[in-house]
Design an enzyme around this catalytic site. Structure first.
Site, short mmCIF file in Angstrom:
data_model
loop_
_atom_site.label_atom_id
_atom_site.label_comp_id
_atom_site.label_asym_id
_atom_site.label_seq_id
_atom_site.Cartn_x
_atom_site.Cartn_y
_atom_site.Cartn_z
CG ASP A 85 -43.68 40.71 12.26
OD1 ASP A 85 -44.33 41.53 11.59
OD2 ASP A 85 -42.51 40.90 12.64
CG HIS A 140 -49.38 47.29 14.65
ND1 HIS A 140 -48.91 48.54 14.95
CD2 HIS A 140 -48.51 46.42 15.24
CE1 HIS A 140 -47.81 48.46 15.68
NE2 HIS A 140 -47.54 47.17 15.87
CB SER A 226 -50.34 34.86 20.27
OG SER A 226 -49.05 35.28 19.93
#
Length: 260
Positions: A85, A140, A226
């Site tokens: 996301d 992911h 991040s």
């Protein structure tokens, strides 16, 4: 004068001693009292989280998991999905072994990827995704592939928000990061770079070189602040035409496809 003050602030808050104090404070049980204010301050989607009392600390909340049903993975055979996301900070095609990641600041592909690559990514598509404090911070697989090269690079922990990016030259190759090159069953290659930032105690990678990882598999997480950078082999990837800077995307969302 303003630019100088910004540099002083960024360097001060990124010192190892300050980062260590932040990490210890956010890992303590006492930090649980900060979870509710954190949710309000950053407008975290409360429908995607458990009750705050279930988390042991602010860091535990930050690396929270969510139900897989909230992030369906596009299962198209050639479809590549977003690994996280976040908000697209920049995107485009590499040129002359360089990519532009933010504010017209260019980076050498070889340096960004820890000198693990030849010229196969020159001319390839890249995507820079910034994860804000409100985002889900687990990472992911964007496509089923084998990890053929992986390297951790220690470095600074400058913030990767607008303040840090606009103040620190070559920030993305100065901050600590991991660089992994993957290869699909069809032989297509792509790189995934996890860039640490202010407050990041760890960049966790849940895989090893040589391991095959299916699309959508959880491969790591950040512990505060991040950025993820994706870079694809030249001529092998077709990005979605709707992608653009400042666009919010979700993990599992289609971002393009490999050529059939």
């Amino acid at each position: 004068m303003v630019k100088l003050l910004k540099k002083i602030v960024v360097h001060s808050i990124s010192r190892r001693s300050v980062v260590k104090i932040l990490d210890v404070a956010c890992s303590s049980k006492m930090s649980r009292v900060l979870i509710k204010p954190y949710i309000r301050l950053y407008k975290v989607n409360q429908q995607e989280i458990q009750h705050p009392k279930y988390y042991r600390s602010l860091k535990d909340f930050f690396v929270r998991d969510i139900s897989p049903t909230l992030r369906p993975i596009d299962q198209g055979a050639d479809v590549v999905v977003s690994p996280v996301d976040g908000t697209i900070a920049d995107l485009g095609f590499a040129s002359q072994d360089r990519i532009i990641l933010a504010k017209n600041n260019t980076y050498s592909i070889a340096e960004l990827l820890c000198n693990q690559t030849t010229g196969e990514f020159n001319g390839g598509f890249y995507l820079n995704i910034y994860l804000s404090p409100k985002n889900y911070h687990r990472i992911h697989m964007p496509f089923g592939a084998r990890a053929i090269k992986h390297k951790y690079v220690p470095g600074k922990v400058f913030p990767v928000n607008n303040l840090g990016v606009s103040t620190i030259k070559d920030l993305f190759v100065k901050n600590k990061r991991t660089c992994t090159i993957f290869e699909t069953q069809a032989g297509f290659k792509f790189a995934l770079v996890k860039v640490g930032a202010l407050g990041v105690g760890k960049i966790v990678s849940n895989y090893q070189e040589g391991e095959w990882l299916p699309k959508g598999a959880e491969i790591g997480r950040f512990e505060f602040g991040s950025t993820v950078i994706l870079l694809f082999q030249k001529g092998m990837f077709i990005p979605e035409e709707t992608l653009q800077p400042n666009m919010e995307i979700k993990m599992g969302q289609r971002i393009g496809k490999f050529k059939g």
